[in-house]
Design a protein around this motif. Structure first.
Motif, PDB file in Angstrom:
ATOM      1  N   GLU A   1       0.969   9.550   3.727  1.00 38.76           N
ATOM      2  CA  GLU A   1      -0.422   8.921   3.960  1.00 38.76           C
ATOM      3  C   GLU A   1      -0.626   7.742   2.802  1.00 38.76           C
ATOM      4  OE1 GLU A   1      -5.154  10.340   3.850  1.00 38.76           O
ATOM      5  OE2 GLU A   1      -3.505  11.581   3.105  1.00 38.76           O
ATOM      6  N   SER A   2       0.155   7.394   2.059  1.00 44.05           N
ATOM      7  CA  SER A   2       0.762   6.217   0.703  1.00 44.05           C
ATOM      8  C   SER A   2       1.224   5.595   1.545  1.00 44.05           C
ATOM      9  CB  SER A   2       1.045   6.949  -0.431  1.00 44.05           C
ATOM     10  OG  SER A   2       0.873   5.986  -0.885  1.00 44.05           O
ATOM     11  N   SER A   3       2.494   5.649   2.374  1.00 43.69           N
ATOM     12  CA  SER A   3       2.799   4.408   2.497  1.00 43.69           C
ATOM     13  C   SER A   3       2.655   4.435   4.205  1.00 43.69           C
ATOM     14  CB  SER A   3       4.406   5.755   3.084  1.00 43.69           C
ATOM     15  OG  SER A   3       5.113   5.745   2.025  1.00 43.69           O
ATOM     16  N   ARG A   4       2.350   5.331   4.591  1.00 43.38           N
ATOM     17  CA  ARG A   4       1.316   4.660   5.324  1.00 43.38           C
ATOM     18  C   ARG A   4      -0.267   3.637   5.556  1.00 43.38           C
ATOM     19  NH1 ARG A   4       1.527  10.175   7.360  1.00 43.38           N
ATOM     20  NH2 ARG A   4      -0.824  10.336   6.765  1.00 43.38           N
ATOM     21  N   ASN A   5      -0.700   4.078   4.534  1.00 46.38           N
ATOM     22  CA  ASN A   5      -2.099   3.159   4.079  1.00 46.38           C
ATOM     23  C   ASN A   5      -1.157   1.987   3.779  1.00 46.38           C
ATOM     24  OD1 ASN A   5      -4.121   5.420   4.531  1.00 46.38           O
ATOM     25  ND2 ASN A   5      -3.791   6.023   2.454  1.00 46.38           N
ATOM     26  N   SER A   6      -0.295   2.037   3.044  1.00 44.02           N
ATOM     27  CA  SER A   6       0.256   0.776   2.184  1.00 44.02           C
ATOM     28  C   SER A   6       0.389  -0.242   3.507  1.00 44.02           C
ATOM     29  CB  SER A   6       0.926   0.906   1.537  1.00 44.02           C
ATOM     30  OG  SER A   6       0.975   1.626  -0.022  1.00 44.02           O
TER      31      SER A   6
ATOM     32  N   GLU B   1      -0.285   0.072   6.381  1.00 43.37           N
ATOM     33  CA  GLU B   1      -1.767  -0.575   7.578  1.00 43.37           C
ATOM     34  C   GLU B   1      -2.077  -1.727   6.698  1.00 43.37           C
ATOM     35  OE1 GLU B   1      -5.342   0.962   9.934  1.00 43.37           O
ATOM     36  OE2 GLU B   1      -4.589   2.499   8.109  1.00 43.37           O
ATOM     37  N   ARG B   2      -1.543  -1.331   5.328  1.00 41.41           N
ATOM     38  CA  ARG B   2      -2.826  -2.476   4.720  1.00 41.41           C
ATOM     39  C   ARG B   2      -2.249  -3.490   4.274  1.00 41.41           C
ATOM     40  NH1 ARG B   2      -3.859   0.793   0.151  1.00 41.41           N
ATOM     41  NH2 ARG B   2      -1.437  -0.242  -0.462  1.00 41.41           N
ATOM     42  N   LEU B   3      -0.931  -3.312   4.306  1.00 38.88           N
ATOM     43  CA  LEU B   3       0.086  -4.481   4.541  1.00 38.88           C
ATOM     44  C   LEU B   3      -0.055  -5.321   5.662  1.00 38.88           C
ATOM     45  CD1 LEU B   3       2.362  -6.199   3.494  1.00 38.88           C
ATOM     46  CD2 LEU B   3       4.156  -4.811   3.962  1.00 38.88           C
TER      47      LEU B   3
ATOM     48  N   ASP C   1      -3.035  -7.228   5.987  1.00 38.51           N
ATOM     49  CA  ASP C   1      -3.253  -7.928   5.573  1.00 38.51           C
ATOM     50  C   ASP C   1      -2.284  -9.735   5.977  1.00 38.51           C
ATOM     51  OD1 ASP C   1      -5.253  -6.976   3.196  1.00 38.51           O
ATOM     52  OD2 ASP C   1      -3.334  -6.704   2.391  1.00 38.51           O
ATOM     53  N   THR C   2      -1.364  -8.752   6.057  1.00 35.47           N
ATOM     54  CA  THR C   2      -0.035 -10.103   6.857  1.00 35.47           C
ATOM     55  C   THR C   2      -0.988 -10.354   7.889  1.00 35.47           C
ATOM     56  OG1 THR C   2       1.893  -8.456   6.129  1.00 35.47           O
ATOM     57  CG2 THR C   2       2.014  -9.968   7.286  1.00 35.47           C
ATOM     58  N   LEU C   3      -1.768  -9.652   8.864  1.00 32.81           N
ATOM     59  CA  LEU C   3      -2.058 -10.390  10.171  1.00 32.81           C
ATOM     60  C   LEU C   3      -3.089 -11.863   9.643  1.00 32.81           C
ATOM     61  CD1 LEU C   3      -2.896  -7.061  12.655  1.00 32.81           C
ATOM     62  CD2 LEU C   3      -0.427  -8.698  13.138  1.00 32.81           C
ATOM     63  N   ARG C   4      -3.526 -10.775   8.879  1.00 34.39           N
ATOM     64  CA  ARG C   4      -4.620 -11.994   8.259  1.00 34.39           C
ATOM     65  C   ARG C   4      -3.919 -13.340   7.625  1.00 34.39           C
ATOM     66  NH1 ARG C   4      -6.935  -8.227   6.026  1.00 34.39           N
ATOM     67  NH2 ARG C   4      -6.582  -9.343   3.167  1.00 34.39           N
ATOM     68  N   LEU C   5      -2.975 -13.034   6.866  1.00 30.55           N
ATOM     69  CA  LEU C   5      -2.723 -14.593   6.922  1.00 30.55           C
ATOM     70  C   LEU C   5      -1.791 -15.219   7.388  1.00 30.55           C
ATOM     71  CD1 LEU C   5      -1.637 -15.292   4.001  1.00 30.55           C
ATOM     72  CD2 LEU C   5       0.934 -14.127   3.773  1.00 30.55           C
TER      73      LEU C   5
END
Length: 489
Positions: free
Chosen positions: A110-115, A117-119, A122-126
Motif C-alpha cells: 500500500e505504501s508503494s502504491r501510494n508513493s 500514485e503520488r509520484l 506529481d509527475t503529471l502535474r509537473l
C-alpha cells in the motif's frame, strides 16, 4: 519440482562474458537498491541465500560433539527418509510470523502504491506545468522574434528610403558636376580669344602701341576668366570629393540594408519554425555560444548613425549643388559683363583710330596740295631768277661797253648811275629771289617730311584699325551664350 515443504534456494554466479547486461524490468520495484553481493558470491560459491523476512535461525543449534551417536544416526536416517525436513533444525516459522509477514507485505504494498500514485500525480502535474511553461516561453520567444522583425522592417524601410534619396542626390550632383565641367570647358574659348587679342595688339606700331582702355579691359577680362576658372575648379574638386563621400555613405547604407535583409530572412524563418517544422535538430552547447557583436541599443544606433551620416552628406551635397548653381550664374554674368565692356572699349578705340586716320588723310591731302604749290612756286622762282639774268647781263654789258669810251668821254653821267643802280637792283632782286627760293625749298622739305610723317602715321593707324577691327573684333563676334556658360549644351 521440489517436494512440498521445501524452501526455494537462490544461487547467483557471475556470468562468464563481460558483455552480458541483465534485463531491466519496467516495474517500479526493479529500481530498488539491492544489497551488493559478498566476496564469496563473486567467487562463484553456491551458498544458500535466505531473506530475514521469511526465515529465522534457531536459537540453539546442537553441535556434533554434543549430540549422541545414536541420536545423530537417527537424525541422519530421518533426513535420508524425509528430504523436506532437512532444514527443520535451522529454520521454522509460527502462524503469527506468517500473519505479521502478510500484514507487513500489505502495508509495504500500500505504501508503494501510494508513493507511486503520488509520484504519478506529481509527475503529471509537473509535465503539465512544464508543457505550459515551454509553450509560454516559446510564444514569448515567437512574439519577441515578431517584434524584432517589426524593428528590422522599420529600419529596413528607413534604409531603403534613405538609399533612394541618396541615389537621387548622387544623380543630381553628377548632373551638376557635368554641367560645371562643360561650363569650365566653355571658358577656354573666351580666354583664348582675349589672349589672342592681346597678342595681336602687341603688333601695333610706334605711337599706337599704348596701354589704352582696350588693353586694360582685355587684361581684366583674362583675369576675370581665369578667376572664374579657378573657382570652377575648386567647386569641381569639392564635387568630386562630395561624390566620393556620398557613394561611401550609400555603400554603408546598402551594406547595412543587405545585412538587414539577411537578418530579416533568418528571423522570419525562425519566427515561422514550429515543433512540427522540418529541419529542426539538436545543437548541443549552442546556448553557451554567444557570437553577438552588438546590443539592441547599439544595433539601432548603428543604423541611425548611418542614416544621420547619409542625411548629413545629402545636406552637404544639396548645399554644394546650390553653390555651384550660384557660381555658374555669377561667372556667366561676370564674363558677359567684361566681354561687353571690352567690346565697348574696342568700338570706342576703333572709332577714335578711324577719326585719327581720317584727319591724317585730310592733312595729308592738304600737305600734298601745299607741296604741289610750293614746288610750283620754286619753279616760278627759278624762272624768275633765270629771267633776271638777261637784264643783268644787259646792264653789265652796257657798263662794260661804256668803259671803252675814250678820254674825257669816260664821264660818270646819269646813265652810268642808272646802270650801276640797275645792276645793283637786279642783283638785289636775284638775291632776294634766291633767298625766297631757298626758303621755298626749305618749306618744301618740311612739307615732304610732314607728308612722310603723315603717311607713316596713316599706315600705323591703318595697321591698328586692321588689328582691332579685323583681327580682334572678328574673333570676338563669337562668344558662348549664357546657357552654354552655365553648363547647358
Amino acid at each position: 519440482m521440489e517436494l512440498l515443504g521445501s524452501t526455494q534456494m537462490a544461487t547467483y554466479t557471475r556470468p562468464k562474458t563481460s558483455h552480458f547486461l541483465p534485463a531491466i524490468s519496467t516495474m517500479a520495484s526493479s529500481y530498488r537498491t539491492h544489497q551488493p553481493l559478498s566476496a564469496a558470491a563473486n567467487q562463484h560459491v553456491s551458498t544458500p541465500w535466505r531473506t530475514n523476512t521469511y526465515f529465522h535461525t534457531g536459537s540453539a543449534v546442537p553441535t556434533l560433539s554434543s549430540v549422541p551417536r545414536d541420536t545423530l544416526d537417527l537424525v541422519r536416517a530421518k533426513t535420508t527418509l524425509f528430504p523436506s525436513n532437512r532444514t527443520a533444525l535451522t529454520a521454522r516459522y509460527t502462524p503469527d510470523d506468517w500473519y505479521k509477514s502478510n500484514q507487513s507485505n500489505y502495508r509495504e504494498s500500500e505504501s508503494s502504491r501510494n508513493s507511486a500514485e503520488r509520484l504519478r500525480r506529481d509527475t503529471l502535474r509537473l509535465m503539465q506545468d512544464k508543457e505550459q511553461l515551454t509553450r509560454r516561453t516559446q510564444e514569448t520567444t515567437s512574439r519577441n522574434l515578431g517584434e524584432r522583425l517589426n524593428d528590422i522592417t522599420f529600419w529596413r524601410a528607413e534604409l531603403s528610403h534613405e538609399v533612394d534619396n541618396m541615389v537621387t542626390e548622387i544623380a543630381a550632383l553628377v548632373e551638376v558636376k557635368r554641367r560645371l565641367e562643360r561650363a569650365l570647358a566653355e571658358t577656354e574659348s573666351p580666354l583664348q580669344v582675349a589672349q589672342e587679342c592681346l597678342y595681336h595688339r602687341e603688333k601695333r606700331m610706334s605711337i599706337d602701341l599704348v596701354h589704352d582702355d582696350v588693353e586694360k579691359d582685355l587684361i581684366r577680362e583674362v583675369e576675370t576668366i581665369k578667376s572664374c576658372q579657378e573657382r570652377m575648379r575648386r567647386h569641381l574638386d569639392r564635387a568630386v570629393a562630395q561624390l566620393a563621400a556620398n557613394r561611401a555613405a550609400q555603400h554603408e547604407l546598402e551594406r547595412d540594408l543587405s545585412d538587414k535583409v539577411t537578418a530579416q530572412r533568418i528571423d522570419d524563418r525562425c519566427h515561422h519554425l514550429r515543433n512540427t517544422s522540418d529541419g529542426i535538430s539538436f545543437y548541443r552547447g549552442i546556448d553557451r555560444l554567444d557570437p553577438s557583436l552588438s546590443l539592441p541599443d547599439t544595433w539601432s544606433k548603428f543604423t541611425d548613425d548611418n542614416i544621420l551620416h547619409s542625411q548629413s552628406q545629402r545636406a552637404s551635397s544639396h548645399k554644394l549643388r546650390d553653390d555651384i548653381e550660384v557660381l555658374l550664374n555669377t561667372t556667366s554674368n561676370e564674363m558677359w559683363k567684361q566681354f561687353n565692356s571690352v567690346n565697348v572699349a574696342f568700338t570706342s578705340r576703333i572709332s577714335e583710330t578711324a577719326d585719327a586716320k581720317n584727319s591724317l588723310q585730310t592733312h595729308l591731302a592738304k600737305t600734298l596740295q601745299e607741296i604741289f604749290q610750293t614746288e610750283m612756286l620754286i619753279e616760278s622762282l627759278k624762272r624768275a631768277i633765270k629771267d633776271k639774268e638777261s637784264p643783268l647781263k644787259v646792264a653789265q654789258t652796257r657798263l662794260e661797253e661804256r668803259t671803252r669810251r675814250p678820254n674825257v668821254e669816260l664821264c660818270r653821267d646819269y646813265p652810268y648811275h642808272r646802270l650801276v643802280g640797275e645792276v645793283r637792283e637786279i642783283e638785289d632782286t636775284m638775291l632776294c629771289l634766291r633767298e625766297r627760293l631757298m626758303e621755298a625749298e626749305g618749306t618744301l622739305q618740311t612739307l615732304v617730311k610732314a607728308k612722310v610723317a603723315l603717311e607713316h602715321d596713316l599706315s600705323i593707324k591703318a595697321n591698328s584699325l586692321f588689328l582691332d577691327q579685323e583681327k580682334c573684333m572678328s574673333m570676338r563676334k563669337t562668344f558662348p551664350s549664357t546657357p552654354r556658360l552655365v553648363g547647358y549644351s
